[in-house]
Motif scaffolding. Structure first.
Motif, PDB file in Angstrom:
ATOM      1  N   PHE A  45      -7.627   3.463  10.198  1.00 29.45           N
ATOM      2  CA  PHE A  45      -6.643   3.129   9.163  1.00 29.45           C
ATOM      3  C   PHE A  45      -6.778   1.669   8.733  1.00 29.45           C
ATOM      4  O   PHE A  45      -6.697   1.349   7.545  1.00 29.45           O
ATOM      5  N   VAL A  46      -7.005   0.758   9.679  1.00 35.34           N
ATOM      6  CA  VAL A  46      -7.231  -0.657   9.357  1.00 35.34           C
ATOM      7  C   VAL A  46      -8.558  -0.808   8.610  1.00 35.34           C
ATOM      8  O   VAL A  46      -8.658  -1.572   7.651  1.00 35.34           O
ATOM      9  N   GLY A  55      -1.794   5.959  -2.391  1.00 32.05           N
ATOM     10  CA  GLY A  55      -1.386   5.285  -1.163  1.00 32.05           C
ATOM     11  C   GLY A  55      -1.991   5.828   0.109  1.00 32.05           C
ATOM     12  O   GLY A  55      -1.649   5.378   1.200  1.00 32.05           O
ATOM     13  N   LYS A  56      -2.881   6.775   0.008  1.00 27.22           N
ATOM     14  CA  LYS A  56      -3.513   7.372   1.187  1.00 27.22           C
ATOM     15  C   LYS A  56      -4.764   6.582   1.550  1.00 27.22           C
ATOM     16  O   LYS A  56      -5.461   6.045   0.696  1.00 27.22           O
ATOM     17  N   TYR A  57      -5.061   6.554   2.847  1.00 26.10           N
ATOM     18  CA  TYR A  57      -6.257   5.877   3.328  1.00 26.10           C
ATOM     19  C   TYR A  57      -7.419   6.856   3.315  1.00 26.10           C
ATOM     20  O   TYR A  57      -7.311   7.971   3.810  1.00 26.10           O
ATOM     21  N   ALA A 111      -9.946   1.347   6.628  1.00 23.22           N
ATOM     22  CA  ALA A 111      -9.738   1.795   5.250  1.00 23.22           C
ATOM     23  C   ALA A 111      -8.856   0.808   4.487  1.00 23.22           C
ATOM     24  O   ALA A 111      -9.145   0.463   3.340  1.00 23.22           O
ATOM     25  N   ARG A 112      -7.781   0.356   5.111  1.00 23.35           N
ATOM     26  CA  ARG A 112      -6.858  -0.570   4.450  1.00 23.35           C
ATOM     27  C   ARG A 112      -7.560  -1.841   4.009  1.00 23.35           C
ATOM     28  O   ARG A 112      -7.339  -2.357   2.911  1.00 23.35           O
ATOM     29  N   ASP A 113      -8.444  -2.357   4.864  1.00 22.52           N
ATOM     30  CA  ASP A 113      -9.151  -3.600   4.571  1.00 22.52           C
ATOM     31  C   ASP A 113     -10.368  -3.403   3.676  1.00 22.52           C
ATOM     32  O   ASP A 113     -11.040  -4.377   3.327  1.00 22.52           O
ATOM     33  N   GLU A 148      -9.703  12.107   3.652  1.00 22.91           N
ATOM     34  CA  GLU A 148      -8.401  11.445   3.728  1.00 22.91           C
ATOM     35  C   GLU A 148      -7.994  11.361   5.190  1.00 22.91           C
ATOM     36  O   GLU A 148      -7.972  12.355   5.903  1.00 22.91           O
ATOM     37  N   TYR A 207     -11.187   2.726   1.977  1.00 21.32           N
ATOM     38  CA  TYR A 207     -10.370   2.172   0.894  1.00 21.32           C
ATOM     39  C   TYR A 207      -9.009   2.861   0.857  1.00 21.32           C
ATOM     40  O   TYR A 207      -8.807   3.910   1.467  1.00 21.32           O
ATOM     41  N   LYS A 208      -8.098   2.243   0.115  1.00 22.29           N
ATOM     42  CA  LYS A 208      -6.768   2.813  -0.079  1.00 22.29           C
ATOM     43  C   LYS A 208      -6.740   3.404  -1.482  1.00 22.29           C
ATOM     44  O   LYS A 208      -6.986   2.713  -2.468  1.00 22.29           O
TER      45      LYS A 208
END
Length: 187
Positions: free
Chosen positions: A33-34, A77-79, A36-38, A111, A72-73
């Motif tokens: 999750f991190v 809003g999904k990773y 993808a978020r970053d 996802e 990516y996000k």
């Protein structure tokens, strides 16, 4: 004057363990999750021999496959993870057991969802995306292997291929030819 550096046994083991940890870091993502978020990207090559579940489907396990994993996000809003894998796999023909060079072209969009998350029936039936349940670390080699297995043909065969040993089998004899000759003869 030459200087000789002598490493103690402990120092050698420390160096070896650091090198092996760096190699294994490439194969594991501590928090997907991190990642993808970053918007992180991981790319490289993996030896075909590292895919244990593929071994029975291949003629040989030499060579490398290239991969790229991009996190990516998404707009909603999904990773997400975008995985691309390319290379040549020598699949075993199901008829003659000789090699079929299979050009691998994996392009998967996944996802991320927490492992054990409840999903609605509508989400499960949505064919526009694939879900990847994740808890803790993500093993990149295992993910790449999963996606490769999903893209392989069910029973790979050459277009024009005979069964093993059929080339030297000679003329085929019809066992009913004698019966056809008896047909129409009076008893």
């Amino acid at each position: 004057m030459k200087q000789h550096f002598v490493l103690t046994w402990k120092a050698k083991n420390n160096i070896i363990s650091r090198l092996s940890r760096n190699g294994s870091r490439l194969k594991r993502i501590t928090d997907a999750f991190v990642f993808a978020r970053d918007g992180r990207v991981l790319k490289g090559t993996l030896p075909v021999s590292s895919f244990e579940r593929l071994e029975d489907l291949l003629v040989e396990t030499t060579g490398d496959l290239e991969f790229q994993l991009h996190g990516y996000k998404a707009e909603h809003g999904k990773y997400m993870l975008h995985l691309e894998v390319s290379g040549i796999l020598p699949l075993a023909c199901q008829r003659c057991l000789q090699a079929i060079p299979f050009e691998l072209d994996v392009d998967s969009l996944l996802e991320l969802i927490p492992e054990g998350a409840d999903m609605s029936q509508d989400e499960l039936e949505d064919d526009t995306r694939d879900f990847l349940p994740v808890a803790g670390e993500l093993d990149v080699v295992e993910l790449v292997e999963d996606e490769i297995l999903l893209t392989l043909p069910f029973a790979p065969r050459h277009e024009k291929c005979g069964l093993p040993g059929t080339a030297n089998a000679g003329e085929r004899i019809n066992p009913f030819a004698t019966l056809a000759g008896l047909k129409g003869k009076p008893n």
